[in-house]
Design an enzyme around this catalytic site. Structure first.
Site, mmCIF file in Angstrom:
data_model
loop_
_atom_site.group_PDB
_atom_site.id
_atom_site.type_symbol
_atom_site.label_atom_id
_atom_site.label_comp_id
_atom_site.label_asym_id
_atom_site.label_seq_id
_atom_site.Cartn_x
_atom_site.Cartn_y
_atom_site.Cartn_z
ATOM 1 N N ARG A 110 0.805 -1.082 0.086
ATOM 2 C CA ARG A 110 -0.011 0.005 0.085
ATOM 3 C C ARG A 110 0.786 1.101 -0.035
ATOM 4 O O ARG A 110 0.318 2.362 -0.387
ATOM 5 C CB ARG A 110 -0.975 0.042 1.083
ATOM 6 C CG ARG A 110 -2.096 -0.946 0.881
ATOM 7 C CD ARG A 110 -3.034 -1.040 2.068
ATOM 8 N NE ARG A 110 -2.834 -2.151 3.148
ATOM 9 C CZ ARG A 110 -2.863 -2.142 4.502
ATOM 10 N NH1 ARG A 110 -3.736 -1.167 4.909
ATOM 11 N NH2 ARG A 110 -2.622 -2.984 5.006
ATOM 12 N N GLU A 147 4.981 -9.883 15.224
ATOM 13 C CA GLU A 147 4.017 -10.484 16.402
ATOM 14 C C GLU A 147 4.292 -11.944 16.322
ATOM 15 O O GLU A 147 4.798 -12.419 17.255
ATOM 16 C CB GLU A 147 2.875 -10.048 16.274
ATOM 17 C CG GLU A 147 2.250 -10.282 17.739
ATOM 18 C CD GLU A 147 0.650 -9.828 17.428
ATOM 19 O OE1 GLU A 147 0.314 -9.394 16.408
ATOM 20 O OE2 GLU A 147 -0.080 -9.742 18.526
HETATM 21 O O1 LIG Z 1 3.356 -0.230 11.614
HETATM 22 P P1 LIG Z 1 3.268 -1.704 11.569
HETATM 23 O O2 LIG Z 1 2.802 -2.203 12.683
HETATM 24 O O3 LIG Z 1 4.568 -2.481 10.792
HETATM 25 O O4 LIG Z 1 2.169 -1.893 10.387
HETATM 26 C C1 LIG Z 1 1.937 -1.132 9.183
HETATM 27 C C2 LIG Z 1 2.342 -2.009 8.038
HETATM 28 O O5 LIG Z 1 0.932 -2.891 7.843
HETATM 29 C C3 LIG Z 1 0.396 -2.833 6.652
HETATM 30 O O6 LIG Z 1 0.977 -3.369 5.762
HETATM 31 P P2 LIG Z 1 0.602 -4.843 5.423
HETATM 32 O O7 LIG Z 1 1.561 -5.945 6.129
HETATM 33 O O8 LIG Z 1 -0.761 -5.394 5.855
HETATM 34 O O9 LIG Z 1 0.859 -5.220 3.824
HETATM 35 P P3 LIG Z 1 -0.092 -4.623 2.689
HETATM 36 O O10 LIG Z 1 0.544 -3.032 2.549
HETATM 37 O O11 LIG Z 1 0.595 -5.343 1.487
HETATM 38 O O12 LIG Z 1 -1.468 -4.626 2.828
HETATM 39 C C4 LIG Z 1 0.669 -1.154 6.281
HETATM 40 O O13 LIG Z 1 0.348 -1.196 4.907
HETATM 41 C C5 LIG Z 1 1.717 -1.157 6.618
HETATM 42 O O14 LIG Z 1 2.749 -1.472 5.775
HETATM 43 N N1 LIG Z 2 -5.354 -1.565 11.609
HETATM 44 C C1 LIG Z 2 -4.902 -1.653 10.284
HETATM 45 N N2 LIG Z 2 -5.663 -1.131 9.368
HETATM 46 C C2 LIG Z 2 -5.116 -1.232 8.219
HETATM 47 N N3 LIG Z 2 -3.813 -1.557 8.071
HETATM 48 C C3 LIG Z 2 -2.851 -1.896 8.848
HETATM 49 N N4 LIG Z 2 -1.579 -2.211 9.049
HETATM 50 C C4 LIG Z 2 -1.390 -2.482 10.361
HETATM 51 N N5 LIG Z 2 -2.394 -2.452 11.055
HETATM 52 C C5 LIG Z 2 -3.565 -2.013 10.563
#
Ligand SMILES: O=P(O)(O)OC[C@H]1O[C@H](OP(=O)(O)OP(=O)(O)O)[C@H](O)[C@@H]1O
Ligand SMILES: Nc1ncnc2[nH]cnc12
Length: 223
Positions: A110, A147
């Site tokens: 994202r 985690e």
């Molecule tokens: O601050 P954090 O606890 O590290 O979480 C934030 C991350 O989690 C989500 O990514 P996700 O792993 O869901 O991947 P995506 O962007 O491919 O959906 C979001 O887009 C961030 O990259």
């Molecule tokens: N609560 C949340 N919503 C969307 N993206 C996330 N990535 C980590 N935590 C999230």
């Protein structure tokens, strides 16, 4: 192209933009109408980026996704509305521009969505930080703890010229683990990481406290 001021965009990109049909913004804080004979494109862009609309109204919270107990903040609904997305990108551009960026680093997946339009507006380069097995050529990686288990981010070995001023971008800051790992990876390849920016911050998780660079976010949630 030289860096544009906040909210600026290449004219060709905007002129051919598909017309918006959703129209949610009109009557909710937008003062200008569509660009047309009576509203010039420049004035329209200005109105879009100075609008006082609350972007939260375009971000959807989905309970128990991807697992029970998680409230997922979904930016799909923000991106679907061309005007709201334009405003969001304008505000993010204004936040990041003062850092005089050479390169934006976009975190898969994202983060690609926020970084690509910004690089174009700022007139700077864009590099991808990707999950394993996605980037061709020689890559450098950084492993980090989740985690449960571990994950890894990669960058192409020649993506950064040492000393380049880099801002790392994502859609959302939660625990900060992903951004912290990205910053460590960028430093490994010689970047000067001058900041991090996201659309959304989940304040209660304290992610920004894990980061040793300035952090800018547009929308914060406290729960
Ligand atoms: O601050 P954090 O606890 O590290 O979480 C934030 C991350 O989690 C989500 O990514 P996700 O792993 O869901 O991947 P995506 O962007 O491919 O959906 C979001 O887009 C961030 O990259
Ligand atoms: N609560 C949340 N919503 C969307 N993206 C996330 N990535 C980590 N935590 C999230």
């Amino acid at each position: 192209m030289a860096g544009l001021p906040s909210g600026g965009a290449a004219a060709t990109g905007d002129v051919h933009r598909a017309p918006v049909t959703t129209g949610v913004i009109y009557g909710t804080g937008m003062s200008a109408g569509r660009p047309g004979p009576e509203t010039g494109l420049r004035e329209y862009r200005q109105a879009m980026t100075t609008s006082s609309i609350d972007l939260k109204q375009y971000i959807r919270g989905i309970p128990d996704f991807p697992k029970p107990g998680i409230l997922f903040y979904d930016i799909s609904t923000l991106m679907r509305n061309a005007d709201a997305w334009q405003i969001a990108m304008g505000r993010l551009t204004a936040a990041v521009a003062p850092w005089s960026v050479d390169m934006l680093a976009a975190i898969e997946s994202r983060g690609f969505l926020t970084a690509a339009p910004l690089a174009s507006r700022l007139g700077c380069g864009l590099v991808m930080l990707r999950k394993p097995g996605k980037l061709p050529g020689q890559t450098i990686s950084y492993d980090y703890d989740l985690e449960y288990g571990t994950d890894s981010l990669h960058i192409q070995a020649d993506a950064i010229v040492p000393g380049q001023r880099v801002v790392v971008m994502d859609d959302l800051l939660a625990t900060g683990g992903t951004l912290a790992a990205s910053i460590a990876l960028l430093r490994k390849v010689g970047a000067e990481v001058v900041g991090a920016a996201t659309l959304i911050e989940l304040r209660s998780l304290g992610g920004r406290d894990r980061l040793d660079v300035p952090v800018k976010t547009l929308v914060a949630y406290d729960d």
